[in-house]
Design an enzyme around this catalytic site. Sequence first.
Site, mmCIF file in Angstrom:
data_model
loop_
_atom_site.group_PDB
_atom_site.id
_atom_site.type_symbol
_atom_site.label_atom_id
_atom_site.label_comp_id
_atom_site.label_asym_id
_atom_site.label_seq_id
_atom_site.Cartn_x
_atom_site.Cartn_y
_atom_site.Cartn_z
ATOM 1 N N ARG A 269 0.877 -1.189 0.000
ATOM 2 C CA ARG A 269 0.000 0.000 0.000
ATOM 3 C C ARG A 269 0.899 1.220 0.000
ATOM 4 O O ARG A 269 1.772 1.364 0.840
ATOM 5 C CB ARG A 269 -0.990 -0.015 1.171
ATOM 6 C CG ARG A 269 -0.415 0.203 2.533
ATOM 7 C CD ARG A 269 -1.480 0.504 3.586
ATOM 8 N NE ARG A 269 -1.092 0.051 4.897
ATOM 9 C CZ ARG A 269 -0.235 0.676 5.700
ATOM 10 N NH1 ARG A 269 0.339 1.806 5.307
ATOM 11 N NH2 ARG A 269 0.069 0.179 6.869
ATOM 12 N N HIS A 273 -1.890 3.648 6.434
ATOM 13 C CA HIS A 273 -2.944 2.655 6.711
ATOM 14 C C HIS A 273 -4.330 3.254 6.464
ATOM 15 O O HIS A 273 -5.196 2.630 5.870
ATOM 16 C CB HIS A 273 -2.825 2.164 8.157
ATOM 17 C CG HIS A 273 -4.006 1.358 8.583
ATOM 18 N ND1 HIS A 273 -4.230 0.079 8.138
ATOM 19 C CD2 HIS A 273 -5.058 1.681 9.384
ATOM 20 C CE1 HIS A 273 -5.365 -0.363 8.659
ATOM 21 N NE2 HIS A 273 -5.882 0.580 9.411
ATOM 22 N N TYR A 282 6.855 4.381 10.801
ATOM 23 C CA TYR A 282 7.231 2.969 10.911
ATOM 24 C C TYR A 282 7.771 2.335 9.626
ATOM 25 O O TYR A 282 8.091 1.151 9.599
ATOM 26 C CB TYR A 282 6.053 2.140 11.446
ATOM 27 C CG TYR A 282 4.778 2.222 10.617
ATOM 28 C CD1 TYR A 282 4.606 1.471 9.475
ATOM 29 C CD2 TYR A 282 3.740 3.087 10.996
ATOM 30 C CE1 TYR A 282 3.450 1.547 8.726
ATOM 31 C CE2 TYR A 282 2.579 3.182 10.249
ATOM 32 C CZ TYR A 282 2.439 2.408 9.117
ATOM 33 O OH TYR A 282 1.295 2.490 8.367
#
Length: 369
Positions: A269, A273, A282
Amino acid sequence: MIKNTQRFEPFSKNPISLIGEKGEWLGKFELDLGEEELRRLYRDLVAARLLDERLLLLQRSGKTSFAMEAAGHEGIQIAIAHAVKRGFDWLFPYYRDHGLALALGVPAVEIFGENLATRADPAKGRQMPNHPGSKKLNVFTVASPIASHVPPATGAAISAKIQGTGQVVVTSFGDGATSEGDWHAAVNFAAAQGAPIVFVAENNRYAISVDLPKQTGSENIAIKAKAYGMPGYYVDGMDVLASYYVMQEAIEHARSGAGPVLVEALVYRYGPHSSADDDRLYRPKEEVEYWKQRDPILRFQRFLERQGLWSDEWGAEVRQEAEEELAEALAAAEAAGPVPEIWMFEDVYKDMLWPQLEQQRLLEEELGL
Ligand SMILES: Cc1ncc(C[n+]2csc(CCOP(=O)(O)OP(=O)(O)O)c2C)c(N)n1
């Protein structure tokens, strides 16, 4: 169970890929998709990407509260839509599958209506944004709790088997979903019952900030199928043709009565998120850039170029047509107007009890109805 038509080995070490980085065909069999079908695949990939962009814009402009980007997932999603019998088979998708819903034929006006909670939403504004569904097309409404839709998908497949309808169920989910108890119960029971279902993990390597090695000690997700007693295919989900042929084989397997299949589609992706996440915390920017170079749309474009099916004019036309269709659908969804609050009392109870009747009366009073 190995069939004559089988093209791929389950449990491959590397993801199955049919389009090389330069667009070359890597298949060991002859491509048997016609020009029109190849063009439709490209159109659907582009429409999915544009829908994704528009949904994010709706969130950014304050028209909806939440967006979950799917850019990078389109290869496997469009492949699923092309491999199923649309409107006949059952789909149990997850919240990143709006491109899949669109390619299955869920009208864009309904998808926008669902995101905006307008009267164009068949679910009457009762869902979170990015949770479309279609009763008409056998697309189960997206459920927010991770993997909670997988047991009902198995249930639908067992029902199809008992009733002998010939339908196959395809359910998709993220890699994180495969850590949930619901997921294991559903996969196990499907195999025990020989249910006609294909489980598709859209493995984008992260469950929000948790990367796959923290989810599982297995070498990958597909290998888990072995323990459950079903084939597990490991495919490059950013390669629409590999995804299509693997899905076709998996669906045929399930439809033939040979039981369920697990497909792990490797994707990435590109966005965070969700609109409530900051992925810079992250994962390194270079990693995102690396996967953008392997973009499913770009890779398929290179393939079409090599097949002599590409021109820049045609590419621009496809994009413009999709843009126009989406803009029209969005305008219609907005023009439908917001879902009236009072609708919340409809469809839930056959006969409302006194607390609901009282609440309804108070709301009517408040709204001056
Ligand atoms: C049962 C449950 N636990 C936690 C959450 C919060 N949550 C929403 S999305 C998500 C990550 C899921 O990751 P994955 O299944 O890999 O799908 P992805 O979002 O990466 O596509 C989590 C933990 C939830 N919705 N449901």
